[in-house]
Each structure stands twice: as C-alpha cells, then as structure tokens.
Scaffold this motif. Sequence first.
Motif, PDB file in Angstrom:
ATOM      1  N   GLN A 202     -11.031  -1.233 -41.971  1.00 41.44           N
ATOM      2  CA  GLN A 202     -11.270  -2.514 -40.077  1.00 41.44           C
ATOM      3  C   GLN A 202     -11.281  -3.308 -40.395  1.00 41.44           C
ATOM      4  O   GLN A 202     -11.088  -4.992 -40.082  1.00 41.44           O
ATOM      5  N   GLU A 203     -12.500  -3.967 -41.781  1.00 42.75           N
ATOM      6  CA  GLU A 203     -12.686  -4.817 -42.072  1.00 42.75           C
ATOM      7  C   GLU A 203     -11.300  -5.785 -42.441  1.00 42.75           C
ATOM      8  O   GLU A 203     -11.346  -7.476 -42.047  1.00 42.75           O
ATOM      9  N   LEU A 206      -9.418  -6.890 -39.394  1.00 43.81           N
ATOM     10  CA  LEU A 206      -9.946  -8.109 -38.871  1.00 43.81           C
ATOM     11  C   LEU A 206     -10.126  -9.570 -39.539  1.00 43.81           C
ATOM     12  O   LEU A 206      -9.639 -10.836 -38.839  1.00 43.81           O
ATOM     13  N   VAL A 212      -4.278  -7.621 -33.760  1.00 45.41           N
ATOM     14  CA  VAL A 212      -4.362  -6.237 -33.972  1.00 45.41           C
ATOM     15  C   VAL A 212      -3.985  -4.950 -33.439  1.00 45.41           C
ATOM     16  O   VAL A 212      -4.118  -5.298 -31.676  1.00 45.41           O
ATOM     17  N   THR A 225      -6.356  -8.980 -30.345  1.00 44.51           N
ATOM     18  CA  THR A 225      -6.578 -10.516 -31.147  1.00 44.51           C
ATOM     19  C   THR A 225      -8.196  -9.818 -31.690  1.00 44.51           C
ATOM     20  O   THR A 225      -8.412  -8.693 -31.155  1.00 44.51           O
ATOM     21  N   PRO A 226      -8.303 -10.229 -33.252  1.00 41.75           N
ATOM     22  CA  PRO A 226      -9.369  -9.467 -33.692  1.00 41.75           C
ATOM     23  C   PRO A 226     -10.741  -9.747 -32.849  1.00 41.75           C
ATOM     24  O   PRO A 226     -11.574  -8.430 -32.908  1.00 41.75           O
ATOM     25  N   ARG A 227     -10.974 -11.189 -32.363  1.00 42.57           N
ATOM     26  CA  ARG A 227     -11.839 -11.343 -31.261  1.00 42.57           C
ATOM     27  C   ARG A 227     -11.668 -10.525 -30.306  1.00 42.57           C
ATOM     28  O   ARG A 227     -12.932  -9.968 -29.768  1.00 42.57           O
ATOM     29  N   TYR A 230     -13.100  -6.523 -31.255  1.00 43.23           N
ATOM     30  CA  TYR A 230     -14.271  -6.125 -31.509  1.00 43.23           C
ATOM     31  C   TYR A 230     -15.154  -6.306 -29.802  1.00 43.23           C
ATOM     32  O   TYR A 230     -16.096  -5.814 -29.792  1.00 43.23           O
ATOM     33  N   ILE A 242     -13.825  -0.012 -34.265  1.00 39.24           N
ATOM     34  CA  ILE A 242     -14.172  -1.933 -34.985  1.00 39.24           C
ATOM     35  C   ILE A 242     -15.124  -1.846 -35.137  1.00 39.24           C
ATOM     36  O   ILE A 242     -15.911  -2.258 -34.219  1.00 39.24           O
ATOM     37  N   GLY A 243     -15.224  -1.663 -36.231  1.00 44.10           N
ATOM     38  CA  GLY A 243     -16.556  -2.352 -36.479  1.00 44.10           C
ATOM     39  C   GLY A 243     -17.818  -1.448 -36.190  1.00 44.10           C
ATOM     40  O   GLY A 243     -17.020  -0.151 -35.884  1.00 44.10           O
TER      41      GLY A 243
END
Length: 357
Positions: A202-203, A206, A212, A225-227, A230, A242-243
Amino acid sequence: MSTTFGGRAASVRFDRVTKAFGDFVAVDSVSFEVDAGSLATLLGPSGCGKTTTLRMIAGLELSTAGRIWIGEHDVTGLPATRRDVSMVFQSYALFPHMTVMENVAYGFTVSGTPKAEARERAEQGLALVGLKGFGARLPSELSGGQQQRVAVARALVLEPEVLLFDEPLSNLDAKLRRRVREEIRDIQRSLGLTVVYVTHDQEEALAVSDKVIVMRNAAIAQEGTPRELYEQPADRFVADFIGDANLVEAEIRSVDGDLARVSIGGVEVRVPGRGLPVGRVLAAIRPEAVLLEGQGGGGLAGTVRKAAYLGKHLEYTVDSPVGELFVIDRRIDDPRPAGAGVAIRFGDRIALVPDAD
C-alpha cells in the motif's frame, strides 16, 4: 535516430474485461482507464486479479470477454508480439551469460537493428537509470537494485506506448525499495511515460501513483488518487487495506453542511460527512489520529497493552471501550509503558465509511 526516450505514450482502457481459466474467474467484468503519460497502480491482496489484469495489457493473457484498447487501437485479440508494450518483471529476467550492455540492447539485437545503433541506444538507457559505465559487467556483478535498473533500462530503450511493472521492488530491502521507487517515478514523470504498476504494498502504491485501482475478488473495489482512497475509502475493505486504520463503530449525531458531528464511544468529533445520513456508521481512524494523554485528561479511558520504539515514532496497542486501537505517536521523548492508563482523544484523520456491518 532519436536520442531521447518517451513521447509515444498511449492510454489504456478496459471495457468490461473478464478472464476465466476454466471455471475459475480471475478477472470479472473490469472497466477502467489509464490516461496517457500517467502512472496507475493495480493494488490488492494476493489472488485478487491484479497480475492477470497486467498480463492482459501485455497480451500475455487474452481476455475471455470485453475489449482492451491501447490508445485508439483495439488490441483485444492481439498477442504480445503485436502490442507496443514492455514489461519489467519481479525476477528482473536478465540473461546471466550476457553483459549489462547486451541485456539492454537485446530487443534491438533480435529485431536486426545495426549494432552501432543498438549500442548507442543501450548506453543512453543505462545513463538514464544511473548505470553509465556498467555495460561490460555481468548481472551477477551487480546488486539487486542495480539489476532492477538494468531491467528498467532494457524496457525503456524500446520506447513502448505502455510500460508495465509486475511487483518490481519485492526482491529489494526496505531502504532500497524506497530509493528505486522514487527513481521509477522520476523517470516516468520526466519522460511522460504511461506506466501500469502492480503491487500489494500500500505504501508503495500511495507513493508512486497518479491513480490507484484497488482490486478485490477479481473486481475493482475503488479507484482514485492516493489521497482520495486514503481519506475517502468506499467501504470497509478499502479503508482497512489502504494504510493502517482502526475500524470502529460510531454514530452520526447531526450533519451541518459538509461536516458531521460523530460520536465515537461517547467522544464527539467533527469530520467530513461524505453525504451519509444520521445514524450508525463505521469510522476509519488512522493511527496518527489517536491521541494519548495521561489519565484524567478526558476522552476515553484506555490501557497500553504493547509499546514499541521505532526511532522516528512510537507504536502502541491500546485497549479501549471501542476496541483495540493501533496508535502512532511522534512524541518519542514521552514514552508510555505497557500497562499504563491513558486518556484517548481523536484528531481529524478520520474517514466515515458507509457500511458499519
């Protein structure tokens, strides 16, 4: 002859693509688009269908149903040899008996490109990945990170419309993974390449991605998007995958515009409501959003069960009225031992998730 790479990047589009192996459906009616010149990551646990999806882009697997486009071309039925795609494998797939230069120039050699031109292009590729002067070495004389760069150079020199990466960093140690992923991202951006990247990390996803695409059980769970993924997970699975996230039951008490007043075990916070109604909800609380204070400081009463020092931060497992909480605390000079009582508050890194079941 061109002296730079890139410039021919193409989009990738899947339209209800399915891949079955007998009765087993590996990819089930998947649709997505990767913009030309962007980096998209297929992310998910083992067996979710991400590598099969990547292999269908490459033409190493042909779809059972649906259509695949690269740029304006329908490539659904085309084999790998007729697609303008290069792939970097997890195992590097370098020829051990060939020098680094011969490995990078291999695609030109088999296509009959003049030796002088093939060598010049290979030298350009090695310079691009920081391996100028390494051409005479054998792969066995290189580190894992250097071998991965050779594999990247070998793919880049062919100037593909789409560059594919299949778990490219899984054989590297953590520190080297971080450096190589940054190098891949820098090359992708500087050359404007279209890259589709597969990982279960996951890291890593991101850190490198414009988009993603999270897969689960042969289908897409969410893309963004990654944001967005998350901070706005679509469901429990994405929030957890995710995280790190502490998934706890909560209640929306009221909604005021975009913000919701939420009770978590009796502690109230105001967070983005995401259009959810008043009532029961799931709260995905990021480890850095769990704030620990000394007993008597208000909030929820908890007890530290485990404590670990990781250099830049402390990690705690805390028992609380809303369940076990994983906590990341940057205050390394104020450690709390196992068994210590704490007061628990919550910061604003909390995402409300539609399904509380």
